[in-house]
Design a protein around this motif. Structure first.
Motif, PDB file in Angstrom:
ATOM      1  N   TYR A 263       0.686  -1.211  -0.040  1.00 32.34           N
ATOM      2  CA  TYR A 263      -0.099   0.001   0.211  1.00 32.34           C
ATOM      3  C   TYR A 263       0.592   1.022   0.052  1.00 32.34           C
ATOM      4  O   TYR A 263       0.433   2.115   0.831  1.00 32.34           O
ATOM      5  N   ARG A 264       1.789   1.684  -1.155  1.00 33.58           N
ATOM      6  CA  ARG A 264       2.307   2.577  -0.981  1.00 33.58           C
ATOM      7  C   ARG A 264       1.601   3.883  -2.307  1.00 33.58           C
ATOM      8  O   ARG A 264       1.845   3.420  -3.154  1.00 33.58           O
ATOM      9  N   LEU A 265       1.602   4.592  -1.972  1.00 33.39           N
ATOM     10  CA  LEU A 265       1.433   6.343  -2.677  1.00 33.39           C
ATOM     11  C   LEU A 265       2.453   6.280  -3.395  1.00 33.39           C
ATOM     12  O   LEU A 265       4.089   6.343  -3.734  1.00 33.39           O
ATOM     13  N   LYS A 266       2.505   6.823  -4.636  1.00 32.18           N
ATOM     14  CA  LYS A 266       2.894   7.167  -6.076  1.00 32.18           C
ATOM     15  C   LYS A 266       2.728   8.558  -5.634  1.00 32.18           C
ATOM     16  O   LYS A 266       2.034   9.608  -6.045  1.00 32.18           O
ATOM     17  N   TYR A 267       4.802   9.424  -5.608  1.00 33.55           N
ATOM     18  CA  TYR A 267       4.372  10.496  -5.539  1.00 33.55           C
ATOM     19  C   TYR A 267       5.898  10.382  -6.944  1.00 33.55           C
ATOM     20  O   TYR A 267       6.780   9.435  -7.002  1.00 33.55           O
ATOM     21  N   SER A 268       6.329  12.085  -7.850  1.00 31.20           N
ATOM     22  CA  SER A 268       7.204  12.357  -7.947  1.00 31.20           C
ATOM     23  C   SER A 268       8.119  13.591  -7.463  1.00 31.20           C
ATOM     24  O   SER A 268       7.508  14.352  -7.203  1.00 31.20           O
ATOM     25  N   TYR A 269       9.087  12.866  -7.038  1.00 30.84           N
ATOM     26  CA  TYR A 269      10.469  13.992  -5.937  1.00 30.84           C
ATOM     27  C   TYR A 269      11.382  13.585  -6.683  1.00 30.84           C
ATOM     28  O   TYR A 269      11.793  12.917  -7.235  1.00 30.84           O
TER      29      TYR A 269
END
Length: 269
Positions: A263-269
């Motif tokens: 259950y990992r959210l996805k970010y752009s960083y």
């Protein structure tokens, strides 16, 4: 020949009788009113079998733990005897089940989102429960370190793994910049060594699961606020619950994090 057959029959009856006795004898189960304060419980050895579940069945989890001496790391068969447990120790069973629900029931996300860039270094973590620590005196490590030392401090975002309310915020000598959040079910989540906060958090602020708390860092191990560089960049996650004899009792987050990895959210960083 008849003697051998007779002996085998006797042994079979004895075996079945003993199994039935053990399952129905309350002293067989390592379960009492204070099991949830034991070292075995605190180690939270959920194993791959629970880490792989999409959702946690608390009756199955509780029964498995009791029947396998609170270590599921080598267990593959999920057959349980919940009714027998409820028959011999109903109050103790329900108390233990409630403890697992308190710890796990509000958790929704892994604390470090996945980067949308597939080549970005992934964080790593190992089971370092009760490993020796010496800063400020000899002690056991009461948490799990999620390592992000392939990138500079301030790179990896840290999100809340649950809904909750901020109870503690600010500098700690050992923990650096930290946030302490109380979940609706009563668990206390401790996020330490942050490089910075996402905003000016205050005690009493409500937090939503998945909300940005701050950024992974290496603050702490100093009385001087803002000190960095005394160890590798990482998030220290601690999980605590109130018990009959403890205001804050730590439990091992390692297998809990293994469960939350899916259950990992996805970010752009």
């Amino acid at each position: 020949m008849m003697v051998i057959v007779f002996l085998i029959l006797i042994l079979s009856v004895f075996h079945v009788t003993m199994i039935d006795y053990l399952y129905n004898n309350p002293t067989f189960y390592q379960l009492n009113a204070y099991t949830w304060e034991s070292d075995d419980f605190r180690s939270m050895q959920l194993g791959k079998i629970v880490a792989g579940w999409e959702e946690i069945d608390y009756d199955t989890l509780t029964s498995l733990m009791v029947e396998h001496q609170y270590d599921l790391t080598k267990v593959k068969d999920v057959t349980v005897h919940t009714n027998r447990l409820l028959k011999v120790k109903p109050a103790e069973y329900r108390k233990l089940k409630k403890a697992y629900e308190t710890i796990l029931g509000d958790l929704k996300y892994f604390p470090v989102p996945e980067n949308t860039d597939p080549d970005f270094p992934r964080v790593k973590f190992e089971d370092g429960w009760m490993e020796s620590r010496s800063y400020g005196g000899e002690r056991g490590h009461e948490g799990c370190d999620v390592m992000g030392n392939e990138k500079p401090r301030g790179t990896y975002p840290i999100i809340s793994i649950s809904d909750g309310v901020v109870e503690k915020v600010g500098w700690l000598e050992k923990g650096g910049w930290r946030l302490g959040i109380r979940t609706p079910g009563g668990a206390y989540l401790y996020y330490a060594h942050l490089y910075g906060y996402s905003r000016e958090w205050k005690k009493g602020d409500k937090v939503n699961a998945g909300e940005l708390l701050g950024f992974m860092g290496d603050t702490g191990y100093s009385k001087v606020e803002g000190t960095t560089g005394n160890f590798d960049v990482h998030l220290h996650l601690g999980i605590y619950i109130r018990t009959d004899h403890n205001e804050e009792m730590s439990v091992n987050p390692y297998w809990i994090l293994k469960y939350l990895e899916k259950y990992r959210l996805k970010y752009s960083y």
